[in-house]
Design an enzyme around this catalytic site. Structure first.
Site, PDB file in Angstrom:
ATOM      1  N   LYS A  13       0.730  -1.237  -0.395  1.00 43.79           N
ATOM      2  CA  LYS A  13       0.152  -0.046  -0.205  1.00 43.79           C
ATOM      3  C   LYS A  13       0.565   1.102   0.464  1.00 43.79           C
ATOM      4  CE  LYS A  13      -4.084  -1.535  -0.135  1.00 43.79           C
ATOM      5  NZ  LYS A  13      -3.792  -3.624   0.062  1.00 43.79           N
TER       6      LYS A  13
HETATM    7  C1  LIG Z   1      -5.557  -3.746   0.800  1.00 44.73           C
HETATM    8  C2  LIG Z   1      -6.586  -3.362   0.158  1.00 44.73           C
HETATM    9  C3  LIG Z   1      -7.830  -4.069   2.286  1.00 44.73           C
HETATM   10  C4  LIG Z   1      -7.030  -5.779   3.016  1.00 44.73           C
HETATM   11  O1  LIG Z   1      -5.927  -4.549   3.704  1.00 44.73           O
HETATM   12  P1  LIG Z   1      -4.999  -5.684   4.421  1.00 44.73           P
HETATM   13  O2  LIG Z   1      -4.362  -4.395   5.049  1.00 44.73           O
HETATM   14  O3  LIG Z   1      -4.606  -6.302   3.469  1.00 44.73           O
HETATM   15  O4  LIG Z   1      -6.060  -6.898   4.620  1.00 44.73           O
HETATM   16  C5  LIG Z   1      -8.876  -3.757   1.942  1.00 44.73           C
HETATM   17  N1  LIG Z   1      -9.710  -3.182   1.242  1.00 44.73           N
HETATM   18  C6  LIG Z   1      -8.872  -2.974  -0.411  1.00 44.73           C
HETATM   19  C7  LIG Z   1      -9.331  -2.152  -1.726  1.00 44.73           C
HETATM   20  C8  LIG Z   1      -7.315  -2.621  -0.738  1.00 44.73           C
HETATM   21  O5  LIG Z   1      -6.588  -2.999  -1.649  1.00 44.73           O
END
Ligand SMILES: *Cc1c(COP(=O)(O)O)cnc(C)c1O
Length: 398
Positions: free
Chosen positions: A186
């Site tokens: 992210k």
């Molecule tokens: C990455 C992501 C999540 C979940 O996050 P994690 O930290 O990997 O559990 C939820 N929604 C979206 C749109 C994402 O890209």
């Protein structure tokens, strides 16, 4: 997109504080932690950065969604309207809440179409889960209006959109709650981590309790705390929070770099007749983690996505065929082949999913190619990438 590209001395220093005391837990141990409260500091920094009244850090974006849904009273049998283009974690979160995902089409924003959401409302609809995909915004003003008008809970998933705004206001702060992810890919990373933000004192209280077995966290004696309702363990560790704290300080530089890189590629792509872009309700608020191209037809999009890496333009995503992000690959929960079926499956509430067909979303996603924006490109690499992108597009579209 990825903050992991800029992992360095700042992150190591924050983590060293935690390793120096050995207090890896975010709660209690007041004396031995010698003043280091990394999760709390991360929350304070998020509140400030996002202009949010409350922020609660937890172990992942998926945890943030689970906590937000529990805190908002989304539960057994409630319907939650979701987009088919998202990360599968949103669907998991709805299912874990005991609720039922109801899919509505996306439009050329690549996010939920307000008219499709309205058409999907039934007497059982409790909430709309708006996902701001690929670093930019849904039609959040119209979706917020719709939720107000129809008395539905608006929950925002801004996991991919930290730092993005709509008319100056951070995505994730329009709904009753907003969720972020700091997983490894992210915009900023904790390794694993997430956060819920809300303006509502009660929603915050429930969300923070839910992520720690329902502990109320009033006072500092864990033994004397009460458990106003149930929860489970979605805590973030001090080590993860420490990394996030250093990363969050880099967010503005990350955004600036992404916007510069995306802008250069956009100019190159726009020079080719027939190339369109994802619709942005407020272009200035795009966090620029991706450049999303809308090509004239699916065959061209597939061919361009296949050719780009051969020409040295890596990081091209063709979401239509993607395992994690588009509903067509999600048979693992649609067909209910699970050793421990969910109650919703036993009751037949998910039966409709096995024949889910969303031609309007297919027509958009099958023409979409997204280019991931990296931080580490040198000016030369960026220029070469822009030239090659234009050349590939030109070859296919002329
Ligand atoms: C990455 C992501 C999540 C979940 O996050 P994690 O930290 O990997 O559990 C939820 N929604 C979206 C749109 C994402 O890209």
């Amino acid at each position: 997109m990825p903050g992991f590209e800029w992992f360095g001395e700042e992150e190591r220093r924050e983590v060293a504080d935690v390793l120096g005391t050995g207090v890896l837990m975010r709660y209690n141990f007041d004396a031995p932690r010698q003043g280091h409260w990394k999760a709390r500091e991360l929350e304070a920094a998020l509140r400030e950065r996002l202009g949010a009244r409350h922020a609660h850090a937890c172990s992942s974006g998926t945890s943030a969604l689970a906590a937000a849904m529990a805190a908002l009273g989304i539960g057994a049998g409630d319907e939650v309207i979701v987009p088919p283009f998202t990360f599968v974690a949103d669907i998991e979160g709805v299912l874990l809440a005991g609720a039922v995902p109801v899919f509505a089409d996306v439009d050329e924003t690549l996010c939920l179409a307000p008219a499709a959401v309205e058409a999907a409302i039934t007497p059982r609809t409790k909430a709309v889960l708006v996902v701001h995909m690929c670093g930019a915004m849904a039609r959040i003003d119209r979706l917020a209006d719709l939720c107000r008008r129809r008395d539905l809970v608006l929950l925002e998933d801004a996991a991919q959109a930290l730092g993005a705004t709509f008319q100056g206001r951070p995505l994730g702060t329009f709904g009753a709650a907003g969720c972020y992810s700091f997983d490894f890919v992210k915009t900023i990373t904790c390794g694993e981590g997430g956060a819920v933000v809300t303006a509502d004192d009660e929603v915050y209280f429930r969300a923070q309790a839910y992520t720690d077995h329902g502990h109320d966290h009033r006072g500092n004696d864990r033994g004397a705390e009460t458990h106003p309702f149930w929860g489970t363990n979605h805590r973030i560790s001090e080590l993860h929070a420490a990394v996030g704290l250093a990363q969050l300080r880099k967010l503005d530089r990350i955004l600036e770099t992404q916007r510069h890189h995306q802008g250069t590629l956009r100019v190159a792509a726009a020079s080719v007749a027939g190339v369109k872009f994802r619709e942005l309700p407020d272009p200035a608020g795009d966090s620029a983690t991706f450049l999303d191209l809308l090509l004239p037809d699916a065959g061209l999009a597939r061919a361009v996505a296949a050719d780009l890496p051969k020409e040295g333009v890596d990081g091209a995503f063709y979401w239509f065929g993607n395992n994690w992000h588009y509903h067509r690959q999600w048979d693992h929960f649609k067909t209910g082949a699970s050793p421990a079926p969910l109650w919703q499956q036993k009751e037949g509430l998910l039966d409709g999913l096995s024949t889910l067909d969303l031609p309007a979303s297919d027509a958009i996603l099958s023409r979409t190619v997204s280019l991931q924006i990296r931080l580490g490109w040198t000016p030369d690499q960026l220029a070469t990438r822009a030239d090659r992108l234009a050349a590939v597009l030109q070859r296919h579209l002329s």
